[in-house]
Write a protein that holds these residues in place. Sequence first.
Motif, PDB file in Angstrom:
ATOM      1  N   VAL A 199     -30.798 -10.532 -15.023  1.00  0.00           N
ATOM      2  CA  VAL A 199     -29.967 -11.639 -16.071  1.00  0.00           C
ATOM      3  C   VAL A 199     -30.237 -12.879 -16.130  1.00  0.00           C
ATOM      4  O   VAL A 199     -30.014 -13.557 -14.943  1.00  0.00           O
ATOM      5  N   LYS A 200     -31.126 -13.402 -16.732  1.00  0.00           N
ATOM      6  CA  LYS A 200     -31.699 -14.901 -16.805  1.00  0.00           C
ATOM      7  C   LYS A 200     -31.548 -14.673 -18.473  1.00  0.00           C
ATOM      8  O   LYS A 200     -31.456 -14.676 -19.526  1.00  0.00           O
ATOM      9  N   ILE A 201     -30.578 -16.362 -18.559  1.00  0.00           N
ATOM     10  CA  ILE A 201     -30.443 -17.015 -19.785  1.00  0.00           C
ATOM     11  C   ILE A 201     -31.570 -18.107 -20.270  1.00  0.00           C
ATOM     12  O   ILE A 201     -31.864 -19.362 -19.740  1.00  0.00           O
ATOM     13  N   VAL A 202     -32.517 -18.235 -21.313  1.00  0.00           N
ATOM     14  CA  VAL A 202     -33.452 -18.885 -21.161  1.00  0.00           C
ATOM     15  C   VAL A 202     -33.177 -19.190 -22.904  1.00  0.00           C
ATOM     16  O   VAL A 202     -33.105 -18.548 -23.973  1.00  0.00           O
ATOM     17  N   ALA A 203     -33.072 -20.095 -22.892  1.00  0.00           N
ATOM     18  CA  ALA A 203     -32.799 -21.388 -24.362  1.00  0.00           C
ATOM     19  C   ALA A 203     -33.353 -22.743 -25.179  1.00  0.00           C
ATOM     20  O   ALA A 203     -32.835 -23.556 -24.126  1.00  0.00           O
ATOM     21  N   ASN A 204     -33.665 -22.883 -26.045  1.00  0.00           N
ATOM     22  CA  ASN A 204     -33.728 -24.493 -26.624  1.00  0.00           C
ATOM     23  C   ASN A 204     -32.533 -24.312 -27.540  1.00  0.00           C
ATOM     24  O   ASN A 204     -32.022 -23.805 -28.351  1.00  0.00           O
TER      25      ASN A 204
ATOM     26  N   LEU B  51     -40.577 -13.010 -15.196  1.00  0.00           N
ATOM     27  CA  LEU B  51     -39.462 -11.538 -16.085  1.00  0.00           C
ATOM     28  C   LEU B  51     -39.620 -10.386 -15.590  1.00  0.00           C
ATOM     29  O   LEU B  51     -38.942  -9.785 -16.680  1.00  0.00           O
ATOM     30  N   ASP B  52     -40.113 -10.123 -15.089  1.00  0.00           N
ATOM     31  CA  ASP B  52     -40.797  -8.856 -14.872  1.00  0.00           C
ATOM     32  C   ASP B  52     -39.425  -8.122 -14.467  1.00  0.00           C
ATOM     33  O   ASP B  52     -39.024  -7.968 -13.700  1.00  0.00           O
ATOM     34  N   GLY B  53     -39.154  -6.847 -15.642  1.00  0.00           N
ATOM     35  CA  GLY B  53     -37.229  -6.074 -14.999  1.00  0.00           C
ATOM     36  C   GLY B  53     -36.283  -7.199 -14.888  1.00  0.00           C
ATOM     37  O   GLY B  53     -35.372  -6.856 -14.945  1.00  0.00           O
ATOM     38  N   VAL B  54     -36.124  -7.969 -16.167  1.00  0.00           N
ATOM     39  CA  VAL B  54     -35.317  -8.873 -16.748  1.00  0.00           C
ATOM     40  C   VAL B  54     -34.411  -8.721 -17.536  1.00  0.00           C
ATOM     41  O   VAL B  54     -35.509  -9.203 -18.774  1.00  0.00           O
ATOM     42  N   ARG B  55     -33.810  -8.884 -17.879  1.00  0.00           N
ATOM     43  CA  ARG B  55     -33.039  -8.973 -18.994  1.00  0.00           C
ATOM     44  C   ARG B  55     -32.584 -10.299 -19.558  1.00  0.00           C
ATOM     45  O   ARG B  55     -32.278 -11.055 -18.104  1.00  0.00           O
ATOM     46  N   VAL B  56     -33.820 -10.863 -20.615  1.00  0.00           N
ATOM     47  CA  VAL B  56     -33.260 -12.338 -20.750  1.00  0.00           C
ATOM     48  C   VAL B  56     -32.115 -12.410 -22.320  1.00  0.00           C
ATOM     49  O   VAL B  56     -32.242 -11.938 -22.739  1.00  0.00           O
ATOM     50  N   ILE B  57     -31.476 -13.754 -21.821  1.00  0.00           N
ATOM     51  CA  ILE B  57     -30.326 -13.930 -23.331  1.00  0.00           C
ATOM     52  C   ILE B  57     -31.012 -15.078 -23.310  1.00  0.00           C
ATOM     53  O   ILE B  57     -30.925 -16.184 -23.152  1.00  0.00           O
TER      54      ILE B  57
ATOM     55  N   ARG C 144     -41.381 -14.834 -28.498  1.00  0.00           N
ATOM     56  CA  ARG C 144     -42.310 -14.844 -27.701  1.00  0.00           C
ATOM     57  C   ARG C 144     -42.621 -14.656 -27.130  1.00  0.00           C
ATOM     58  O   ARG C 144     -43.357 -14.097 -26.182  1.00  0.00           O
ATOM     59  N   ALA C 145     -42.734 -16.471 -27.078  1.00  0.00           N
ATOM     60  CA  ALA C 145     -42.938 -16.090 -25.245  1.00  0.00           C
ATOM     61  C   ALA C 145     -42.785 -15.622 -24.172  1.00  0.00           C
ATOM     62  O   ALA C 145     -42.867 -15.208 -23.158  1.00  0.00           O
ATOM     63  N   LEU C 146     -41.162 -15.215 -24.012  1.00  0.00           N
ATOM     64  CA  LEU C 146     -40.522 -15.012 -23.002  1.00  0.00           C
ATOM     65  C   LEU C 146     -40.653 -13.272 -23.032  1.00  0.00           C
ATOM     66  O   LEU C 146     -40.781 -12.806 -21.949  1.00  0.00           O
ATOM     67  N   LEU C 147     -40.800 -12.807 -24.258  1.00  0.00           N
ATOM     68  CA  LEU C 147     -41.386 -10.926 -24.528  1.00  0.00           C
ATOM     69  C   LEU C 147     -43.130 -11.311 -23.771  1.00  0.00           C
ATOM     70  O   LEU C 147     -43.801  -9.938 -22.834  1.00  0.00           O
ATOM     71  N   ALA C 148     -44.030 -12.151 -24.453  1.00  0.00           N
ATOM     72  CA  ALA C 148     -44.982 -11.758 -23.483  1.00  0.00           C
ATOM     73  C   ALA C 148     -45.467 -12.212 -22.366  1.00  0.00           C
ATOM     74  O   ALA C 148     -46.107 -12.086 -21.349  1.00  0.00           O
ATOM     75  N   GLU C 149     -44.210 -13.359 -21.740  1.00  0.00           N
ATOM     76  CA  GLU C 149     -44.333 -13.596 -20.103  1.00  0.00           C
ATOM     77  C   GLU C 149     -43.392 -12.129 -19.466  1.00  0.00           C
ATOM     78  O   GLU C 149     -43.552 -12.040 -18.476  1.00  0.00           O
ATOM     79  N   GLY C 150     -43.666 -10.792 -20.197  1.00  0.00           N
ATOM     80  CA  GLY C 150     -43.500  -9.851 -19.844  1.00  0.00           C
ATOM     81  C   GLY C 150     -41.638  -9.792 -19.406  1.00  0.00           C
ATOM     82  O   GLY C 150     -41.775  -8.653 -18.612  1.00  0.00           O
ATOM     83  N   ALA C 151     -40.627  -9.968 -19.761  1.00  0.00           N
ATOM     84  CA  ALA C 151     -39.875  -9.936 -20.078  1.00  0.00           C
ATOM     85  C   ALA C 151     -39.263  -8.949 -20.963  1.00  0.00           C
ATOM     86  O   ALA C 151     -39.710  -8.421 -21.767  1.00  0.00           O
ATOM     87  N   ALA C 152     -38.208  -7.939 -19.918  1.00  0.00           N
ATOM     88  CA  ALA C 152     -38.401  -6.762 -20.382  1.00  0.00           C
ATOM     89  C   ALA C 152     -37.591  -6.037 -20.653  1.00  0.00           C
ATOM     90  O   ALA C 152     -38.406  -5.060 -21.960  1.00  0.00           O
ATOM     91  N   HIS C 153     -36.156  -6.577 -21.837  1.00  0.00           N
ATOM     92  CA  HIS C 153     -35.029  -7.305 -22.597  1.00  0.00           C
ATOM     93  C   HIS C 153     -35.145  -8.440 -22.773  1.00  0.00           C
ATOM     94  O   HIS C 153     -34.578  -9.193 -21.981  1.00  0.00           O
ATOM     95  N   VAL C 154     -34.862  -9.071 -24.185  1.00  0.00           N
ATOM     96  CA  VAL C 154     -34.762 -10.257 -24.293  1.00  0.00           C
ATOM     97  C   VAL C 154     -33.375 -10.014 -25.506  1.00  0.00           C
ATOM     98  O   VAL C 154     -33.710  -9.380 -26.383  1.00  0.00           O
ATOM     99  N   VAL C 155     -32.690 -10.662 -25.112  1.00  0.00           N
ATOM    100  CA  VAL C 155     -31.354 -10.617 -25.986  1.00  0.00           C
ATOM    101  C   VAL C 155     -30.631 -12.036 -27.106  1.00  0.00           C
ATOM    102  O   VAL C 155     -30.869 -12.311 -26.442  1.00  0.00           O
ATOM    103  N   ALA C 156     -31.595 -11.636 -28.403  1.00  0.00           N
ATOM    104  CA  ALA C 156     -31.301 -13.130 -28.787  1.00  0.00           C
ATOM    105  C   ALA C 156     -30.337 -12.925 -30.018  1.00  0.00           C
ATOM    106  O   ALA C 156     -30.521 -12.030 -30.838  1.00  0.00           O
ATOM    107  N   ILE C 157     -29.212 -14.415 -29.480  1.00  0.00           N
ATOM    108  CA  ILE C 157     -28.482 -14.160 -30.531  1.00  0.00           C
ATOM    109  C   ILE C 157     -28.851 -15.693 -31.719  1.00  0.00           C
ATOM    110  O   ILE C 157     -28.697 -16.718 -31.061  1.00  0.00           O
ATOM    111  N   GLU C 158     -28.784 -14.808 -32.652  1.00  0.00           N
ATOM    112  CA  GLU C 158     -28.939 -15.663 -34.229  1.00  0.00           C
ATOM    113  C   GLU C 158     -27.790 -16.200 -35.059  1.00  0.00           C
ATOM    114  O   GLU C 158     -27.509 -14.922 -35.239  1.00  0.00           O
TER     115      GLU C 158
END
Length: 313
Positions: free
Chosen positions: A118-123, A45-51, A62-76
């Motif tokens: 960009v990657k999409i990761v979501a429950n 995930l380094d250098g990746v924007r995760v949606i 928290r897990a995405l950030l801890a695993e090194g995601a450069a930026h997380v966009v969380a839609i809530e």
Amino acid sequence: MTADGLPPLRAVIERHGLFAKKALGQNFLLDLNLTGRIARQAGRLDGVRVIEVGPGPGGLTRALLAEGAAHVVAIERDERCIAALEEIATHYPGRLEIVAGDALKTDFAALATGAERVKIVANLPYNIGTELLVRWLTPESWPPFYESMTLMFQREVAERIVARPGSSQYGRLGVLAGWRCEARIAFDVPPQAFTPPPKVTSSVVNIMPRRQPFPASVEVLSRVTEAAFGQRRKMLRQSLKALGGEALLEKAGIEGTRRAETLSVAEFVALANAYAGESGQPPKEAPIAASPPEAAPRNRTAPAGGRGAGARR
């Protein structure tokens, strides 16, 4: 405190009064070891924007950030969760963007603008998960804005996504997913992993876009598969009667006595292209490829592509 220096999720939920709302289909995933496994399933995930859609109290965030995601966009959608997410944003300065709103009204391509990867990761929420997936599978332009999707669904939906011709789970969703992507079930998550536990097992599915899927019109392929599987127990000459029936099948080189679940993705594309020609709606891409679709590489540079997001996480 936990390994990431933030409070345990149960403490966060209690402090912010985040009891699960049945109306939003909420089932919180509190095991940080499990959320870490989901994040790792998405690859480096380094250098990746995760949606992320529906972060809730932020376990997967928290897990995405801890695993090194450069930026997380969380839609809530659930406003009660925003304060908990803001605490995570403070802990990871500049790396978490919180979008308070409805996922089904969100312009995901706009969220990807400016990012090389960009990657999409979501429950995904059970109540909107399939609709979101279909939207991500069927944009007019391809390749899409994302380079992969790592998503959690109830097991039944996951099996439909990865289903192959001839199986009882094979249907419209399997055709759309198999047309443009390669999908596999990575692992299952038991009900007891959630609070409150749902009545079904969940599955994490990894979805990789193909670089060159069989060319076809999104609109026409959707119409053909809807008609074919709308009467799946009938022969195709009957279920596709409104679209041309025997004449359409003959043009596509498919026996009219076959049933929808026996057709390959390539055959459905042939049907769609035949119907497009008959109806005066030519395919929006080149004629069908002679060779099987090729999967896109994992490190491809991705170009910049609704009810609510609040539900299972």
